[in-house]
Design a protein around this motif. Structure first.
Motif, PDB file in Angstrom:
ATOM      1  N   PHE A   1      48.815  40.580  32.589  1.00 37.14           N
ATOM      2  CA  PHE A   1      47.489  41.152  32.357  1.00 37.14           C
ATOM      3  C   PHE A   1      46.919  40.742  30.994  1.00 37.14           C
ATOM      4  O   PHE A   1      45.907  41.253  30.550  1.00 37.14           O
ATOM      5  CB  PHE A   1      47.569  42.679  32.464  1.00 37.14           C
ATOM      6  CG  PHE A   1      46.258  43.328  32.803  1.00 37.14           C
ATOM      7  CD1 PHE A   1      45.601  43.028  33.988  1.00 37.14           C
ATOM      8  CD2 PHE A   1      45.663  44.228  31.940  1.00 37.14           C
ATOM      9  CE1 PHE A   1      44.386  43.621  34.302  1.00 37.14           C
ATOM     10  CE2 PHE A   1      44.452  44.830  32.252  1.00 37.14           C
ATOM     11  CZ  PHE A   1      43.816  44.524  33.437  1.00 37.14           C
TER      12      PHE A   1
ATOM     13  N   LEU B   1      48.199  41.043  27.864  1.00 40.95           N
ATOM     14  CA  LEU B   1      48.348  41.960  26.731  1.00 40.95           C
ATOM     15  C   LEU B   1      49.246  41.404  25.621  1.00 40.95           C
ATOM     16  O   LEU B   1      49.321  41.983  24.548  1.00 40.95           O
ATOM     17  CB  LEU B   1      48.893  43.307  27.210  1.00 40.95           C
ATOM     18  CG  LEU B   1      47.848  44.188  27.906  1.00 40.95           C
ATOM     19  CD1 LEU B   1      48.503  45.334  28.636  1.00 40.95           C
ATOM     20  CD2 LEU B   1      46.847  44.717  26.896  1.00 40.95           C
TER      21      LEU B   1
ATOM     22  N   GLY C   1      39.425  46.312  30.009  1.00 38.74           N
ATOM     23  CA  GLY C   1      38.701  45.063  29.770  1.00 38.74           C
ATOM     24  C   GLY C   1      37.557  45.206  28.783  1.00 38.74           C
ATOM     25  O   GLY C   1      36.634  44.405  28.789  1.00 38.74           O
ATOM     26  N   ILE C   2      37.605  46.235  27.948  1.00 34.22           N
ATOM     27  CA  ILE C   2      36.561  46.399  26.933  1.00 34.22           C
ATOM     28  C   ILE C   2      36.975  45.641  25.685  1.00 34.22           C
ATOM     29  O   ILE C   2      38.106  45.772  25.224  1.00 34.22           O
ATOM     30  CB  ILE C   2      36.360  47.893  26.604  1.00 34.22           C
ATOM     31  CG1 ILE C   2      35.833  48.632  27.836  1.00 34.22           C
ATOM     32  CG2 ILE C   2      35.403  48.060  25.431  1.00 34.22           C
ATOM     33  CD1 ILE C   2      35.789  50.138  27.669  1.00 34.22           C
ATOM     34  N   ASN C   3      36.043  44.842  25.149  1.00 34.36           N
ATOM     35  CA  ASN C   3      36.310  44.128  23.909  1.00 34.36           C
ATOM     36  C   ASN C   3      36.078  45.103  22.759  1.00 34.36           C
ATOM     37  O   ASN C   3      34.974  45.210  22.228  1.00 34.36           O
ATOM     38  CB  ASN C   3      35.380  42.923  23.808  1.00 34.36           C
ATOM     39  CG  ASN C   3      35.724  42.041  22.633  1.00 34.36           C
ATOM     40  OD1 ASN C   3      36.379  42.472  21.685  1.00 34.36           O
ATOM     41  ND2 ASN C   3      35.267  40.801  22.692  1.00 34.36           N
TER      42      ASN C   3
ATOM     43  N   TRP D   1      40.075  50.561  39.415  1.00 31.23           N
ATOM     44  CA  TRP D   1      40.471  49.160  39.589  1.00 31.23           C
ATOM     45  C   TRP D   1      40.019  48.591  40.926  1.00 31.23           C
ATOM     46  O   TRP D   1      39.654  47.419  41.006  1.00 31.23           O
ATOM     47  CB  TRP D   1      41.980  49.013  39.399  1.00 31.23           C
ATOM     48  CG  TRP D   1      42.283  49.117  37.945  1.00 31.23           C
ATOM     49  CD1 TRP D   1      42.967  50.097  37.306  1.00 31.23           C
ATOM     50  CD2 TRP D   1      41.817  48.229  36.923  1.00 31.23           C
ATOM     51  NE1 TRP D   1      42.964  49.881  35.953  1.00 31.23           N
ATOM     52  CE2 TRP D   1      42.262  48.742  35.694  1.00 31.23           C
ATOM     53  CE3 TRP D   1      41.054  47.055  36.919  1.00 31.23           C
ATOM     54  CZ2 TRP D   1      41.989  48.127  34.476  1.00 31.23           C
ATOM     55  CZ3 TRP D   1      40.784  46.432  35.709  1.00 31.23           C
ATOM     56  CH2 TRP D   1      41.250  46.969  34.509  1.00 31.23           C
TER      57      TRP D   1
ATOM     58  N   ILE E   1      41.104  49.283  26.154  1.00 27.86           N
ATOM     59  CA  ILE E   1      41.554  47.890  26.097  1.00 27.86           C
ATOM     60  C   ILE E   1      41.945  47.413  27.497  1.00 27.86           C
ATOM     61  O   ILE E   1      41.526  46.350  27.955  1.00 27.86           O
ATOM     62  CB  ILE E   1      42.757  47.742  25.147  1.00 27.86           C
ATOM     63  CG1 ILE E   1      42.343  48.053  23.712  1.00 27.86           C
ATOM     64  CG2 ILE E   1      43.351  46.339  25.230  1.00 27.86           C
ATOM     65  CD1 ILE E   1      43.511  48.178  22.743  1.00 27.86           C
TER      66      ILE E   1
ATOM     67  N   ILE F   1      40.964  40.348  34.287  1.00 33.07           N
ATOM     68  CA  ILE F   1      40.020  40.984  35.213  1.00 33.07           C
ATOM     69  C   ILE F   1      39.120  39.922  35.832  1.00 33.07           C
ATOM     70  O   ILE F   1      38.848  39.942  37.033  1.00 33.07           O
ATOM     71  CB  ILE F   1      39.187  42.055  34.475  1.00 33.07           C
ATOM     72  CG1 ILE F   1      40.092  43.210  34.036  1.00 33.07           C
ATOM     73  CG2 ILE F   1      38.063  42.580  35.360  1.00 33.07           C
ATOM     74  CD1 ILE F   1      39.460  44.148  33.031  1.00 33.07           C
TER      75      ILE F   1
ATOM     76  N   PRO G   1      43.005  41.223  28.621  1.00 29.20           N
ATOM     77  CA  PRO G   1      42.693  41.929  29.868  1.00 29.20           C
ATOM     78  C   PRO G   1      41.364  41.463  30.473  1.00 29.20           C
ATOM     79  O   PRO G   1      41.220  41.411  31.693  1.00 29.20           O
ATOM     80  CB  PRO G   1      42.613  43.386  29.428  1.00 29.20           C
ATOM     81  CG  PRO G   1      43.495  43.480  28.246  1.00 29.20           C
ATOM     82  CD  PRO G   1      43.341  42.164  27.536  1.00 29.20           C
ATOM     83  N   ILE G   2      40.418  41.109  29.617  1.00 28.44           N
ATOM     84  CA  ILE G   2      39.116  40.675  30.136  1.00 28.44           C
ATOM     85  C   ILE G   2      39.299  39.432  31.005  1.00 28.44           C
ATOM     86  O   ILE G   2      38.757  39.337  32.108  1.00 28.44           O
ATOM     87  CB  ILE G   2      38.148  40.377  28.963  1.00 28.44           C
ATOM     88  CG1 ILE G   2      37.960  41.644  28.130  1.00 28.44           C
ATOM     89  CG2 ILE G   2      36.808  39.866  29.478  1.00 28.44           C
ATOM     90  CD1 ILE G   2      37.305  41.418  26.789  1.00 28.44           C
ATOM     91  N   GLN G   3      40.107  38.477  30.513  1.00 28.37           N
ATOM     92  CA  GLN G   3      40.347  37.262  31.295  1.00 28.37           C
ATOM     93  C   GLN G   3      41.111  37.575  32.574  1.00 28.37           C
ATOM     94  O   GLN G   3      40.838  36.997  33.623  1.00 28.37           O
ATOM     95  CB  GLN G   3      41.121  36.246  30.454  1.00 28.37           C
ATOM     96  CG  GLN G   3      40.256  35.623  29.371  1.00 28.37           C
ATOM     97  CD  GLN G   3      41.042  34.697  28.464  1.00 28.37           C
ATOM     98  OE1 GLN G   3      42.270  34.754  28.414  1.00 28.37           O
ATOM     99  NE2 GLN G   3      40.333  33.848  27.739  1.00 28.37           N
TER     100      GLN G   3
ATOM    101  N   THR H   1      35.105  50.079  34.451  1.00 26.43           N
ATOM    102  CA  THR H   1      35.469  48.666  34.629  1.00 26.43           C
ATOM    103  C   THR H   1      34.327  47.827  35.180  1.00 26.43           C
ATOM    104  O   THR H   1      34.392  46.602  35.149  1.00 26.43           O
ATOM    105  CB  THR H   1      36.656  48.537  35.606  1.00 26.43           C
ATOM    106  OG1 THR H   1      36.337  49.294  36.767  1.00 26.43           O
ATOM    107  CG2 THR H   1      37.939  49.039  34.997  1.00 26.43           C
TER     108      THR H   1
END
Lengths: 504, 325
Positions: free
Chosen positions: A304, A306, B215-217, A415, B212, A331, A327-329, A360
């Motif tokens: 994920f 991290l 997916g929050i920057n 999610w 975090i 997702i 995590p953004i990538q 999210t």
């Protein structure tokens, strides 16, 4: 001799210990063996005075023992060394050892010289090459453990309980630890040793007690046992999960990982994950089993994004190589992670169900790229409340007020709202009631049938066997088995979770 | 059912502060006949306007579980920069360079410097993991020093009539600072309630780990929030400078504490995630009315401070009691 007689300990309606009987012998290393959740730690907490409300009796040197607390246990010579060490990193070794028992001179001023002298003797005894004035925080984990042992010796402990003492230390440190344990044994101390590493137990332990589902099953001499015997005794549970016998085959890869490794958090620690490779297919539920500390959660976290700095290896999503550094990538690649600890990592407990679910996907709920569409948000949350059967009067209720099962469904909802192709579930049924549990199993089946790839981490073998199409097993940061569900049995899985073939 | 009750307690807390304000006003009005006059009312609002601007920025930061001690110094520096740019421009004799500024240019200059300093606060906090308390404490000193350097320790005065309008003028029967504070408040309410940024601010304060993983920057959000606080401190600085027609090098000393007091009295939790702009406005109004009342009642300035401190304490204790239930 320390004897436990018919110890029963309940937490609310859950029986953690059920009439446990055992004898712990002086001058011996007594190993306590059992799966995750067998009740080992609970029993040790009873014996060391952490829990004082239990049924049954403890007999110590032929006298009944009723502990008032940990301080009392210490005074009576019973000390526990927890897996998470209990030292103050900002204080020196001496200050830690004498914490709460400081020596003063006649003037009432700390007698530092005397304390340092005693500390030096203790450090020699545990073979720790360090200065009494050194800060505990500057020591390695293995060395800190020795400080804990020194502290135990300083209180003149006769019973020393060690909970997973080798889980975080190197092989060399293990050897040193064993030398010290041998010495303590020869002095007639009672050592209680909890570990998942069977091989280690055959080296160090004299006696064993097997625990299973809160009961003591059998005890005896280690010398009479083989590893297979012990594994059989650990798993032979009465109610076994019915395996998910499927003839389905899955061919389309959703997630493929190659040689995932994760370095330890500090320079001195060994790898947490080593060369992990596996494939997760569309529509497939893969169970991932491992004992505590095997690295399951770390693997999920790595997938994920991290641990971008410590991780290495290749990740392919739908057969395309991807970089997952945050995590953004993750997702954006359609990966979702339902974390192990929903309160600490999954939910914002003080906020509404609605806000927890939408967090999210807020970018999809905006008009003109800035204003949130409240109505759409409410519709979205209502949809998931209904779909997952979250029991609540309103989407405006505060998440923290719901039961564990319903909270878990909120985390699932937030999610699922991202429409992931790959769902990572870390202990999704921990601490939730049986009904909610089966609802989650059914949901998983439904999601898989719709083409989602699911990786299910669980400490419970019946859960793994019930829910998965295939089982992966981890031990000490490595993947040790990849078993089709038709061939998976509890003892077979457990064997791979315990025995780790280093040459593999 | 439980959740509904909890919602009620939040409203109750808000109601409590309204009641406190009404009681406060009634007492002062009974003791002083000057209190309930139009003139005094506008005067109070005009004085509050500066604190409201700073407190709004402070609220956003506190909601992320942070704190900003540097706003008072940033206020002084940006007020002085605006005054200096508008009056003197930038002169570099060595390079034979002179840049003059229109009033608008000078105002923008001050606000940009404010947001950059705020951004720097956020940068230190997110990049080097410096605790907000420490990072902004350093900025408190740095910005004050820069103010002294820019002003050479002397006030910059006589800034001209157009500049003075910002602090002393009227528009449609309402003082200009009140307009400014009103716009700031409305924008902040919009951001906190109706935008993604607002949700992220509450999420970070509510549970940073969950934020975090969602997916929050969080670094980006913090940078934005600290920049906004810096910019709002600059707006406050411009208003103070304009009202006095002079940029004082020691302006804004201790303003950060008034802002924190307003935030806390307004019911925002210092551990983040809970609170509102509306609450902070109430907090700022209560402090403003109290200040005004104590002056009108001829209470000695020394006692004023004691009373103010006591009120903050009582407000927080009452708030805690409400939370427990």
């Amino acid at each position: 001799m320390l004897i436990a007689q018919n110890i029963t300990k309940k937490f609310g309606g859950v029986t953690a210990l059920n009439k446990v009987n055992m004898e712990l012998h002086p001058g011996m290393v007594n190993a306590i063996i059992g799966e995750n959740g067998a009740g080992k730690s609970t029993l040790m907490k009873v014996l060391s005075g952490v829990y004082v409300d239990y049924e049954g009796a403890i007999v110590y040197n032929n006298e009944p023992l009723k502990l008032a607390g940990t301080k009392d246990a210490e005074a009576k010579g019973i000390v526990i060394i927890h897996q998470e060490l209990n030292l103050v990193p900002g204080l020196s070794i001496t200050e830690n050892i004498f914490l709460g028992r400081e020596r003063c001179n006649a003037m009432g001023i700390l007698d530092k010289k005397e304390m340092a002298r005693e500390t030096r003797t203790l450090l020699e005894k545990v073979k720790l090459d360090a200065e009494p004035g050194q800060l505990v925080g500057s020591l390695k984990v293995g060395q800190q453990q020795l400080v804990e042992i020194a502290k135990a010796l300083h209180t003149k402990a006769n019973v020393i309980i060690m909970d997973e003492p080798t889980s975080a230390i190197s092989d060399k440190e293990v050897d040193n630890l064993f030398v010290i344990i041998n010495e303590l044994r020869s002095e007639g101390k009672t050592i209680v040793y909890i570990s998942h590493k069977l091989k280690e137990l055959f080296t160090i332990a004299d006696r064993f007690v097997v625990m299973r589902d809160g009961c003591s099953i059998e005890s005896g001499l280690m010398a009479d046992m083989t590893q297979d015997d012990l594994i059989r005794k650990m798993t032979g549970r009465a109610v076994s999960g019915t395996a998910n016998h499927t003839t389905q085959t899955f061919t389309e890869p959703a997630l493929r990982v190659e040689n995932i490794s994760l370095k330890g958090a500090s320079r001195v620690k060994a790898n947490v994950l080593t060369d992990i490779s596996f494939t997760l297919h569309k529509g497939e539920i893969v169970g991932l089993y491992g004992l505590m500390g095997a690295g399951r959660t770390e693997l999920m976290e790595t997938l994920f994004g991290l641990h971008p700095k410590r991780a290495s290896g290749n990740i392919f999503v739908n057969e395309k190589a991807v970089q997952i550094q945050s995590p953004i990538q993750a997702i954006n690649q359609g990966i979702a992670l339902v974390p192990e600890d929903r309160k600490a990592h999954g939910l914002i407990l003080d906020q509404k169900i609605k806000t927890n679910i939408s967090i999210t996907v807020l970018n999809q709920l905006e008009k003109w790229g800035i204003v949130l569409r409240n109505k759409k948000e409410t519709e979205l949350s209502k949809e998931y409340i209904q779909q997952l059967g979250i029991k609540t009067h309103s989407e405006n209720n505060v998440a923290g007020n719901l039961s564990g099962g319903n909270q878990q469904k909120i985390v699932l909802a937030k999610w699922l709202a991202t429409h992931p192709g790959i769902l990572l579930l870390d202990e999704p049924t921990r601490g939730i009631d049986i009904n909610a549990r089966f609802e989650i199993y059914n949901l998983m089946k439904k999601l898989a049938a719709s083409g989602m790839a699911i990786l299910l981490v669980s400490s419970e073998l019946p859960e793994i066997l019930t829910a998965s199409h295939r089982v992966l097993v981890m031990a000490e940061g490595r993947l040790t088995a990849n078993i089709p569900i038709a061939e998976a049995t509890e003892s077979y899985i457990l064997k791979h979770a315990i025995q780790h073939n280093i040459t593999a | 059912m439980i959740a509904i009750q909890r919602n009620n307690t939040i409203n109750l807390a808000r109601l409590q502060s309204v009641i406190a304000l009404v009681v406060l006003c009634t007492i002062i009005a009974i003791l002083s006949d000057k209190f309930l006059t139009m003139d005094n009312g506008w005067n109070v609002l005009r004085q509050i306007a500066v604190n409201i601007c700073i407190s709004v920025g402070m609220t956003l930061i506190v909601l992320t579980a942070g704190i900003d001690l540097s706003v008072g110094s940033i206020l002084a520096l940006c007020g002085a920069i605006t005054a200096g740019l508008s009056k003197n421009g930038i002169k570099l004799p060595s390079a034979d360079l002179f840049i003059g500024f229109t009033l608008l240019g000078a105002l923008l200059g001050g606000i940009i410097v404010g947001s950059l300093l705020g951004w720097f606060n956020g940068f230190v906090i997110t990049k080097f993991k410096v605790p907000p308390f420490v990072g902004t404490l350093a900025m408190l000193t740095i910005a004050r020093g820069l103010t002294m350097l820019w002003t050479q320790g002397h006030p910059i005065s006589n800034l001209g009539a157009p500049f003075a309008t910002i602090g002393t003028g009227w528009l449609l029967g309402i003082p200009v600072p009140v307009w400014i504070a009103g716009v700031v408040v409305l924008l902040a309410i919009f951001i906190t309630r109706q935008t993604r940024l607002g949700r992220y601010i509450y999420a970070i304060g509510g549970n940073e780990n969950a934020a975090i993983l969602s997916g929050i920057n969080i670094n980006k959000v913090k940078l934005i929030v600290y920049s906004i606080a810096g910019a709002l401190a600059a707006v406050g600085g411009i208003m103070v400078t304009s009202r006095l027609d002079s940029a004082q090098p020691n302006a804004g000393t201790g303003y950060e504490l008034d802002a924190i007091a307003a935030v806390v009295i307004g019911g925002t939790s210092l551990s983040g995630g809970k609170g509102s702009i509306g609450g902070t406005v109430m907090g700022a109004v209560i402090i403003g009315v109290l200040n005004n009342g104590l002056v009108l009642l001829n209470v000695s300035p020394f006692w004023q401070q004691v009373v103010k401190g006591a009120v903050i304490l009582i407000a927080v204790i009452i708030d805690k009691g409400g939370n427990k239930k």
